[in-house]
Design a protein around this motif. Structure first.
Motif, PDB file in Angstrom:
ATOM      1  N   GLY A   1     -38.401 -42.794  52.010  1.00 58.48           N
ATOM      2  CA  GLY A   1     -37.961 -43.775  52.997  1.00 58.48           C
ATOM      3  C   GLY A   1     -37.885 -45.185  52.455  1.00 58.48           C
ATOM      4  O   GLY A   1     -38.247 -46.147  53.144  1.00 58.48           O
TER       5      GLY A   1
ATOM      6  N   GLN B   1     -27.737 -53.322  52.494  1.00 56.97           N
ATOM      7  CA  GLN B   1     -28.738 -52.773  53.411  1.00 56.97           C
ATOM      8  C   GLN B   1     -29.067 -51.358  52.953  1.00 56.97           C
ATOM      9  O   GLN B   1     -28.191 -50.492  52.899  1.00 56.97           O
ATOM     10  CB  GLN B   1     -28.206 -52.741  54.845  1.00 56.97           C
ATOM     11  N   VAL B   2     -30.312 -51.150  52.581  1.00 60.62           N
ATOM     12  CA  VAL B   2     -30.792 -49.844  52.123  1.00 60.62           C
ATOM     13  C   VAL B   2     -31.819 -49.364  53.138  1.00 60.62           C
ATOM     14  O   VAL B   2     -32.840 -50.022  53.358  1.00 60.62           O
ATOM     15  CB  VAL B   2     -31.420 -49.949  50.719  1.00 60.62           C
ATOM     16  N   ASN B   3     -31.544 -48.235  53.771  1.00 56.43           N
ATOM     17  CA  ASN B   3     -32.378 -47.780  54.877  1.00 56.43           C
ATOM     18  C   ASN B   3     -32.887 -46.354  54.650  1.00 56.43           C
ATOM     19  O   ASN B   3     -32.097 -45.418  54.516  1.00 56.43           O
ATOM     20  CB  ASN B   3     -31.588 -47.817  56.201  1.00 56.43           C
ATOM     21  N   SER B   4     -34.204 -46.220  54.565  1.00 53.30           N
ATOM     22  CA  SER B   4     -34.889 -44.923  54.585  1.00 53.30           C
ATOM     23  C   SER B   4     -34.343 -43.933  53.561  1.00 53.30           C
ATOM     24  O   SER B   4     -34.093 -42.764  53.876  1.00 53.30           O
ATOM     25  CB  SER B   4     -34.814 -44.318  56.002  1.00 53.30           C
TER      26      SER B   4
ATOM     27  N   GLY C   1     -30.934 -40.825  54.159  1.00 54.01           N
ATOM     28  CA  GLY C   1     -30.948 -42.281  54.194  1.00 54.01           C
ATOM     29  C   GLY C   1     -29.546 -42.846  54.114  1.00 54.01           C
ATOM     30  O   GLY C   1     -28.557 -42.102  53.996  1.00 54.01           O
ATOM     31  N   SER C   2     -29.433 -44.175  54.175  1.00 55.36           N
ATOM     32  CA  SER C   2     -28.115 -44.810  54.193  1.00 55.36           C
ATOM     33  C   SER C   2     -28.103 -46.067  53.333  1.00 55.36           C
ATOM     34  O   SER C   2     -29.136 -46.702  53.103  1.00 55.36           O
ATOM     35  CB  SER C   2     -27.715 -45.169  55.627  1.00 55.36           C
ATOM     36  N   ILE C   3     -26.903 -46.402  52.861  1.00 59.17           N
ATOM     37  CA  ILE C   3     -26.657 -47.619  52.090  1.00 59.17           C
ATOM     38  C   ILE C   3     -25.411 -48.278  52.665  1.00 59.17           C
ATOM     39  O   ILE C   3     -24.408 -47.603  52.930  1.00 59.17           O
ATOM     40  CB  ILE C   3     -26.407 -47.299  50.602  1.00 59.17           C
TER      41      ILE C   3
ATOM     42  N   THR D   1     -36.713 -48.729  51.756  1.00 59.31           N
ATOM     43  CA  THR D   1     -35.904 -49.606  52.598  1.00 59.31           C
ATOM     44  C   THR D   1     -36.009 -51.052  52.117  1.00 59.31           C
ATOM     45  O   THR D   1     -37.108 -51.542  51.848  1.00 59.31           O
ATOM     46  CB  THR D   1     -36.375 -49.536  54.065  1.00 59.31           C
TER      47      THR D   1
ATOM     48  N   ASN E   1     -33.294 -55.011  51.957  1.00 54.74           N
ATOM     49  CA  ASN E   1     -31.966 -55.612  52.055  1.00 54.74           C
ATOM     50  C   ASN E   1     -31.896 -56.787  51.090  1.00 54.74           C
ATOM     51  O   ASN E   1     -32.911 -57.290  50.611  1.00 54.74           O
ATOM     52  CB  ASN E   1     -31.659 -56.048  53.489  1.00 54.74           C
TER      53      ASN E   1
ATOM     54  N   ASP F   1     -19.902 -48.151  54.016  1.00 53.53           N
ATOM     55  CA  ASP F   1     -20.745 -47.031  53.604  1.00 53.53           C
ATOM     56  C   ASP F   1     -20.198 -46.377  52.336  1.00 53.53           C
ATOM     57  O   ASP F   1     -19.218 -45.620  52.390  1.00 53.53           O
ATOM     58  CB  ASP F   1     -20.802 -46.003  54.740  1.00 53.53           C
TER      59      ASP F   1
END
Length: 228
Positions: A19, A3-6, A56-58, A21, A23, A64
Motif C-alpha cells: 500500500g 499521485q501514487v495510491n496504495s 493500486g493506482s498511479i 502511497t 504524491n 492513468d
C-alpha cells in the motif's frame, strides 16, 4: 503532478509493497530510503512502467498510465541500477536509439544539451563497453532525458561512482528541479539526499514520510528504524 495510491506488489506469498502511497508536485525532489531488498527498486520499476503492480493506482497529471502505458514514456525518464545501455554500440548509436521518438535535435544536444553537459560529445564514437562507470551513468541519464520528460526516476545513481561524477549528477538534478522537473530517487548517498524536498522510509512494504528534520537526523532515524 504525481499521485501514487496504495501500490501493492506480491511475488507469490511474498508481499514486497503493502500500500505504498505518496504524491509529488512539479519541482519536488522525493527521496525514498530503506534497507537493501526492502522494495525500493520494485516501487521505482512500477512508477516507470517497467514492472506491474498487483494493485493500486498511479496518476500523472490526472492521467492513468496503467490504462494507457504510452503515458509512462511520455512522462517518465527512468535510470535503473542495472545498465540499460547497448554495450556493443557506440555512445552516439545509443543516443540515436533513445532520440528516435524525440522532438529534440540530437546534433544540437551534443553541442548544448544534456549530452554535452555530461561530456558525451567527446566520447560519442566510443563503444559503451569501453566507457568508465561514470560515463555510462551520464549516458544513461542523457538517454532517459531524450524526450524531455517532466519526471526523472533514478535508482541509486551515485552507487560506485567517483566524486566528480556524483557532483556532476547532483548539479544537473538541481537544475532539473529548478526548471520544474520532478525527481524521485532512491539512494544511500547523503549528498544525494541533502537537498530533497521530502523523504520517505520504505519498511515492511509501507512508505512513511520523515518530517521536518535535518537530513542527518533523518538518516539516523532511518538506520534505527531498520536495524533497531
Amino acid at each position: 503532478m504525481i499521485q501514487v495510491n496504495s501500490i501493492c506488489k506480491n511475488y507469490g506469498k511474498n508481499h514486497i509493497l503493502n500500500g505504498a502511497t505518496f504524491n509529488a508536485k512539479k519541482g519536488e525532489y522525493i527521496a525514498i530510503v530503506g534497507a537493501n531488498g526492502c522494495g525500493k527498486s520494485t516501487l521505482l520499476g512500477i512508477l516507470s512502467g517497467s514492472r506491474k503492480s498487483t494493485s493500486g493506482s498511479i496518476l500523472y497529471d490526472g492521467k492513468d498510465p496503467i490504462k494507457n502505458p504510452k503515458l509512462f514514456s511520455d512522462y517518465v525518464g527512468y535510470v535503473p541500477q542495472d545498465n540499460p545501455l547497448m554495450d556493443k554500440l557506440s555512445v552516439l548509436d545509443n543516443l540515436r536509439f533513445w532520440y528516435c521518438e524525440s522532438t529534440r535535435n540530437l546534433d544540437e544536444d551534443l553541442k548544448t544539451g544534456v549530452p554535452a553537459r555530461f561530456g558525451l560529445d567527446s566520447y560519442k564514437n566510443y563503444p559503451v563497453e569501453k566507457l568508465s562507470g561514470g560515463m555510462r551513468k551520464r549516458l544513461s541519464i542523457a538517454c532517459a532525458l531524450a524526450k524531455s520528460p517532466p519526471i526523472l526516476i533514478l535508482d541509486e545513481p551515485g552507487a560506485s561512482l567517483d566524486i566528480i561524477c556524483k557532483e556532476d549528477i547532483k548539479y544537473y538534478l538541481k537544475t532539473y528541479i529548478k526548471n520544474g522537473g520532478t525527481v524521485i530517487i532512491t539512494s544511500h548517498e547523503e549528498a544525494e539526499l541533502d537537498f530533497c524536498t521530502r523523504m520517505y522510509l520504505l519498511q515492511n512494504g509501507i512508505l512513511t514520510e520523515l518530517l521536518d528534520k535535518p537530513v542527518g537526523q533523518k538518516l539516523m532515524e532511518r538506520m534505527i528504524a531498520i536495524h533497531g
